[in-house]
Scaffold this motif. Structure first.
Motif, PDB file in Angstrom:
ATOM      1  N   GLU A 213      44.800  28.173  38.919  1.00 49.67           N
ATOM      2  CA  GLU A 213      45.670  29.214  39.462  1.00 49.67           C
ATOM      3  C   GLU A 213      45.093  30.607  39.202  1.00 49.67           C
ATOM      4  OE1 GLU A 213      49.443  28.575  37.654  1.00 49.67           O
ATOM      5  OE2 GLU A 213      49.986  26.905  38.983  1.00 49.67           O
ATOM      6  N   ASP A 214      44.546  30.809  38.011  1.00 50.83           N
ATOM      7  CA  ASP A 214      44.023  32.129  37.686  1.00 50.83           C
ATOM      8  C   ASP A 214      42.693  32.400  38.369  1.00 50.83           C
ATOM      9  OD1 ASP A 214      46.215  32.745  36.241  1.00 50.83           O
ATOM     10  OD2 ASP A 214      45.335  32.384  34.278  1.00 50.83           O
ATOM     11  N   GLU A 215      41.910  31.366  38.636  1.00 48.32           N
ATOM     12  CA  GLU A 215      40.703  31.559  39.445  1.00 48.32           C
ATOM     13  C   GLU A 215      41.089  32.119  40.818  1.00 48.32           C
ATOM     14  OE1 GLU A 215      38.119  28.052  39.601  1.00 48.32           O
ATOM     15  OE2 GLU A 215      38.998  27.459  37.682  1.00 48.32           O
ATOM     16  N   ALA A 216      42.141  31.579  41.393  1.00 42.85           N
ATOM     17  CA  ALA A 216      42.598  32.057  42.703  1.00 42.85           C
ATOM     18  C   ALA A 216      43.071  33.500  42.625  1.00 42.85           C
ATOM     19  CB  ALA A 216      43.721  31.153  43.222  1.00 42.85           C
ATOM     20  N   ARG A 217      43.773  33.847  41.551  1.00 46.45           N
ATOM     21  CA  ARG A 217      44.245  35.230  41.407  1.00 46.45           C
ATOM     22  C   ARG A 217      43.068  36.197  41.255  1.00 46.45           C
ATOM     23  NH1 ARG A 217      47.665  32.125  42.040  1.00 46.45           N
ATOM     24  NH2 ARG A 217      46.921  32.595  44.128  1.00 46.45           N
ATOM     25  N   LEU A 218      42.022  35.783  40.555  1.00 44.83           N
ATOM     26  CA  LEU A 218      40.853  36.644  40.398  1.00 44.83           C
ATOM     27  C   LEU A 218      40.131  36.842  41.722  1.00 44.83           C
ATOM     28  CD1 LEU A 218      39.350  35.506  36.980  1.00 44.83           C
ATOM     29  CD2 LEU A 218      40.064  37.815  37.596  1.00 44.83           C
ATOM     30  N   CYS A 219      40.070  35.799  42.524  1.00 48.18           N
ATOM     31  CA  CYS A 219      39.438  35.934  43.844  1.00 48.18           C
ATOM     32  C   CYS A 219      40.231  36.892  44.724  1.00 48.18           C
ATOM     33  CB  CYS A 219      39.316  34.562  44.502  1.00 48.18           C
ATOM     34  SG  CYS A 219      38.100  33.473  43.693  1.00 48.18           S
ATOM     35  N   GLU A 220      41.534  36.866  44.604  1.00 41.61           N
ATOM     36  CA  GLU A 220      42.363  37.827  45.331  1.00 41.61           C
ATOM     37  C   GLU A 220      42.107  39.251  44.842  1.00 41.61           C
ATOM     38  OE1 GLU A 220      46.265  36.412  44.582  1.00 41.61           O
ATOM     39  OE2 GLU A 220      46.093  34.665  45.891  1.00 41.61           O
ATOM     40  N   ALA A 221      41.948  39.407  43.535  1.00 42.66           N
ATOM     41  CA  ALA A 221      41.669  40.729  42.974  1.00 42.66           C
ATOM     42  C   ALA A 221      40.330  41.257  43.451  1.00 42.66           C
ATOM     43  CB  ALA A 221      41.708  40.665  41.449  1.00 42.66           C
ATOM     44  N   VAL A 280      43.270  44.458  38.771  1.00 37.92           N
ATOM     45  CA  VAL A 280      42.272  43.546  38.210  1.00 37.92           C
ATOM     46  C   VAL A 280      42.540  43.323  36.728  1.00 37.92           C
ATOM     47  CG1 VAL A 280      39.830  43.223  37.679  1.00 37.92           C
ATOM     48  CG2 VAL A 280      40.506  44.138  39.906  1.00 37.92           C
ATOM     49  N   SER A 281      42.813  44.406  36.005  1.00 35.03           N
ATOM     50  CA  SER A 281      43.087  44.281  34.579  1.00 35.03           C
ATOM     51  C   SER A 281      44.326  43.434  34.322  1.00 35.03           C
ATOM     52  CB  SER A 281      43.271  45.674  33.960  1.00 35.03           C
ATOM     53  OG  SER A 281      43.560  45.581  32.584  1.00 35.03           O
ATOM     54  N   GLY A 282      45.324  43.573  35.178  1.00 35.72           N
ATOM     55  CA  GLY A 282      46.525  42.764  35.034  1.00 35.72           C
ATOM     56  C   GLY A 282      46.245  41.283  35.192  1.00 35.72           C
ATOM     57  N   VAL A 283      45.366  40.949  36.136  1.00 33.38           N
ATOM     58  CA  VAL A 283      44.996  39.544  36.314  1.00 33.38           C
ATOM     59  C   VAL A 283      44.209  39.055  35.099  1.00 33.38           C
ATOM     60  CG1 VAL A 283      43.708  37.903  37.730  1.00 33.38           C
ATOM     61  CG2 VAL A 283      45.011  39.727  38.826  1.00 33.38           C
ATOM     62  N   LEU A 284      43.327  39.906  34.576  1.00 34.58           N
ATOM     63  CA  LEU A 284      42.578  39.523  33.377  1.00 34.58           C
ATOM     64  C   LEU A 284      43.524  39.293  32.201  1.00 34.58           C
ATOM     65  CD1 LEU A 284      39.502  41.928  33.581  1.00 34.58           C
ATOM     66  CD2 LEU A 284      39.638  39.528  34.272  1.00 34.58           C
ATOM     67  N   LYS A 285      44.557  40.118  32.104  1.00 33.01           N
ATOM     68  CA  LYS A 285      45.545  39.903  31.047  1.00 33.01           C
ATOM     69  C   LYS A 285      46.247  38.560  31.252  1.00 33.01           C
ATOM     70  CE  LYS A 285      49.578  41.966  31.051  1.00 33.01           C
ATOM     71  NZ  LYS A 285      50.658  42.970  30.909  1.00 33.01           N
ATOM     72  N   GLY A 345      44.975  44.309  24.870  1.00 30.54           N
ATOM     73  CA  GLY A 345      44.886  45.708  24.461  1.00 30.54           C
ATOM     74  C   GLY A 345      44.149  46.566  25.471  1.00 30.54           C
ATOM     75  N   ASN A 346      43.071  46.029  26.029  1.00 27.57           N
ATOM     76  CA  ASN A 346      42.330  46.762  27.056  1.00 27.57           C
ATOM     77  C   ASN A 346      43.203  47.054  28.269  1.00 27.57           C
ATOM     78  OD1 ASN A 346      39.992  46.783  25.530  1.00 27.57           O
ATOM     79  ND2 ASN A 346      39.083  45.022  26.558  1.00 27.57           N
ATOM     80  N   ASP A 347      44.076  46.118  28.600  1.00 28.21           N
ATOM     81  CA  ASP A 347      44.970  46.328  29.741  1.00 28.21           C
ATOM     82  C   ASP A 347      45.909  47.498  29.487  1.00 28.21           C
ATOM     83  OD1 ASP A 347      46.181  45.369  32.332  1.00 28.21           O
ATOM     84  OD2 ASP A 347      47.919  45.129  31.020  1.00 28.21           O
ATOM     85  N   VAL A 348      46.365  47.637  28.268  1.00 29.84           N
ATOM     86  CA  VAL A 348      47.206  48.791  27.918  1.00 29.84           C
ATOM     87  C   VAL A 348      46.413  50.087  28.097  1.00 29.84           C
ATOM     88  CG1 VAL A 348      48.494  49.921  26.079  1.00 29.84           C
ATOM     89  CG2 VAL A 348      48.643  47.444  26.347  1.00 29.84           C
ATOM     90  N   THR A 349      45.177  50.094  27.625  1.00 25.64           N
ATOM     91  CA  THR A 349      44.323  51.276  27.770  1.00 25.64           C
ATOM     92  C   THR A 349      44.135  51.637  29.238  1.00 25.64           C
ATOM     93  OG1 THR A 349      43.128  50.793  25.720  1.00 25.64           O
ATOM     94  CG2 THR A 349      42.021  52.206  27.317  1.00 25.64           C
ATOM     95  N   ILE A 350      43.825  50.637  30.053  1.00 24.24           N
ATOM     96  CA  ILE A 350      43.593  50.870  31.481  1.00 24.24           C
ATOM     97  C   ILE A 350      44.859  51.388  32.152  1.00 24.24           C
ATOM     98  CG2 ILE A 350      43.126  49.678  33.674  1.00 24.24           C
ATOM     99  CD1 ILE A 350      41.172  47.885  32.000  1.00 24.24           C
ATOM    100  N   SER A 351      45.985  50.857  31.773  1.00 24.22           N
ATOM    101  CA  SER A 351      47.253  51.302  32.365  1.00 24.22           C
ATOM    102  C   SER A 351      47.520  52.770  32.047  1.00 24.22           C
ATOM    103  CB  SER A 351      48.407  50.436  31.850  1.00 24.22           C
ATOM    104  OG  SER A 351      48.241  49.089  32.225  1.00 24.22           O
TER     105      SER A 351
END
Length: 471
Positions: A213-221, A280-285, A345-351
């Motif tokens: 499922e997450d592979e698909a979300r990354l491809c969408e990103a 993208v960062s949200g999907v990585l999270k 944590g990186n996602d918080v920084t990016i946000s």
């Protein structure tokens, strides 16, 4: 007497001596002096360097086609870019990844290295900018504000694809274990309490499905960050660029990178908006959270070996204690957990960095890039580490798992349709109080015949829906 080990370069702040052997120039020198933050330079991010070189190559070709850049300079710039894309001169990208100026130091580092290598190819000396200039020729029709985010997106696409490949390999290993354990009966749990039976194969198949499922979300990103703002120049109005430049540079850049890039419909909006990086960062999270949950499960299921669940065995990778002999810890899931914490944590920084943009530009894209690339790289490494050093070597403690089912009160749930909830509850309470098995109590109370009870408690009936009338 002049110092032959340096050359003098000039900018709006004055003259500076630049190392004669350096391909970078005065702007890069000042940036190195100003931004000693992480100790991590652009040289550690080859994807970004190659993306910058691809952009400069595409820009030179577009400007030549428009009649704005002569063939000699264009050819020299293209040749320099090709070398850099092939791995040359990466050590000359010396600016810290976190920097003020919205990425200008990164862009100028690229402009200067490309210009000085192009000058060499023309037979001129480094620093002879009258012949070929970092700003006037290498940066023609461009601004940091369209080059830098476009480079981040191109570099990000490559990193996303590598992460997806690592996840696919990990998924294949979980799938293989799901097949290997397809007939291993165990107790499922909810809230860490016995629930109902399942197979270990079903449990491992879930981990594979979550990855898919997450592979698909990354491809969408990835599709989202194919939109670029080349041609926007400073704020999206396209000042200093030819009217046809944006489309031409997109075409050349797509051909060079083999990525079907698209130009944003509104370049003013695209220049200030960092929403794609947030997505993208949200999907990585999301990947990190689910991967960490999987590792929590692996640590719990392998806990023991005597006083824990002890349902599976993780490969022993190293001694687990400096004081307790024989102790082996689940070090691979533990390191993946830690990567997940970092990504969150990186996602918080990016946000925060995306939110902090003001008016027509976001000045904080360098920390977005730094955080995003670390998340991508570390998640890729974590997936490969978990795959090779853990999942492929997992084994099942089959007897322990079977015994847990036979001793569990949870199997009484399967009997609800046959003996009723009230009787099932009474059996469960007595089993819990006396330590006796559900099977024996049901027979003793004559709630079901033995042959019927045996059919109901068969593994294939316990682990999937059944038509009750067939019993």
């Amino acid at each position: 007497m002049s110092d032959v080990s340096t050359r003098i370069e000039h900018d709006l702040l004055g003259d500076r001596a630049v190392p004669a052997a350096a391909y970078y120039g005065i702007h890069t020198l000042r940036a190195v002096e100003n931004f000693s933050i992480t100790g991590t330079t652009l040289a550690t991010c080859p994807d970004l360097i190659r993306a910058l070189a691809a952009i400069k190559q595409a820009a030179a070709l577009a400007n030549r086609e428009l009649g704005l850049l002569d063939a000699e300079r264009c050819d020299a710039i293209v040749a320099a870019c090709l070398e850099i894309r092939g791995g040359a001169l990466h050590d000359q990208f010396v600016v810290d990844q976190i920097q003020g100026g919205a990425g200008t130091s990164t862009n100028m580092n690229a402009n200067e290295v490309i210009a000085n290598r192009a000058l060499e190819l023309l037979g001129a000396a480094r620093g002879d900018y009258a012949r070929l200039h970092p700003n006037e020729h290498v940066n023609m029709g461009q601004s940091t504000n369209d080059v830098y985010p476009t480079a981040l997106k191109i570099a990000g696409i490559g990193a996303i694809r590598r992460l997806v490949a690592a996840m696919a390999s990990l998924r294949a290993s979980f799938t293989a274990k799901s097949e290997e354990f397809r007939d291993v009966l165990k107790m499922g749990r909810t809230q860490l309490q016995d629930a109902v039976p399942m197979t270990l194969g079903q449990e491992f198949g879930t981990y594979a499905r979550m990855l898919a499922e997450d592979e698909a979300r990354l491809c969408e990103a990835e599709l989202l960050i194919r939109e670029i703002n080349m041609g926007a120049t400073a704020i999206g109005t396209g000042i200093t660029a030819h009217p046809l430049y944006a489309e031409l540079v997109r075409e050349r850049l797509s051909a060079i990178t083999a990525i079907p890039l698209v130009t944003a419909e509104d370049l003013v909006e695209a220049t200030q908006d960092c929403g794609a990086f947030v997505q993208v960062s949200g999907v990585l999270k999301r990947v990190a959270v689910k991967l960490s949950k999987t590792c929590n499960d692996l640590r719990l299921l392998s806990s023991g070996p005597r006083a824990g669940f002890n349902e599976i065995n993780l490969p022993a990778r190293q001694a687990g204690s400096s004081i307790m002999p024989g102790k082996v810890n689940p070090v691979i899931p533990e390191v993946v957990n830690q990567v997940a914490f970092e990504v969150i944590g990186n996602d918080v920084t990016i946000s925060f960095a995306a939110e902090a943009g003001q008016l027509q530009l976001n000045a904080f894209e360098p920390v977005i890039a730094y955080s995003l690339f670390r998340s991508l790289a570390h998640l890729e490494a974590a997936c490969r580490t978990l795959d090779v050093h853990c999942v492929r070597g997992i084994t099942a403690n089959r007897e322990r798992l079977r015994a847990s089912v036979e001793q569990s009160i949870g199997i009484v749930t399967a009997l609800n349709p046959y003996i009723g909830y009230r009787n099932a509850t009474a059996v469960a309470m007595e089993a819990h109080a006396t330590g006796r098995g559900v099977y024996d109590l049901v027979l003793e109370k004559q709630l079901m015949a033995r042959d019927q009870l045996d059919r109901v408690l068969q593994p294939d009936r316990l682990t999937r829906p059944q038509v009750l009338a067939a019993i």
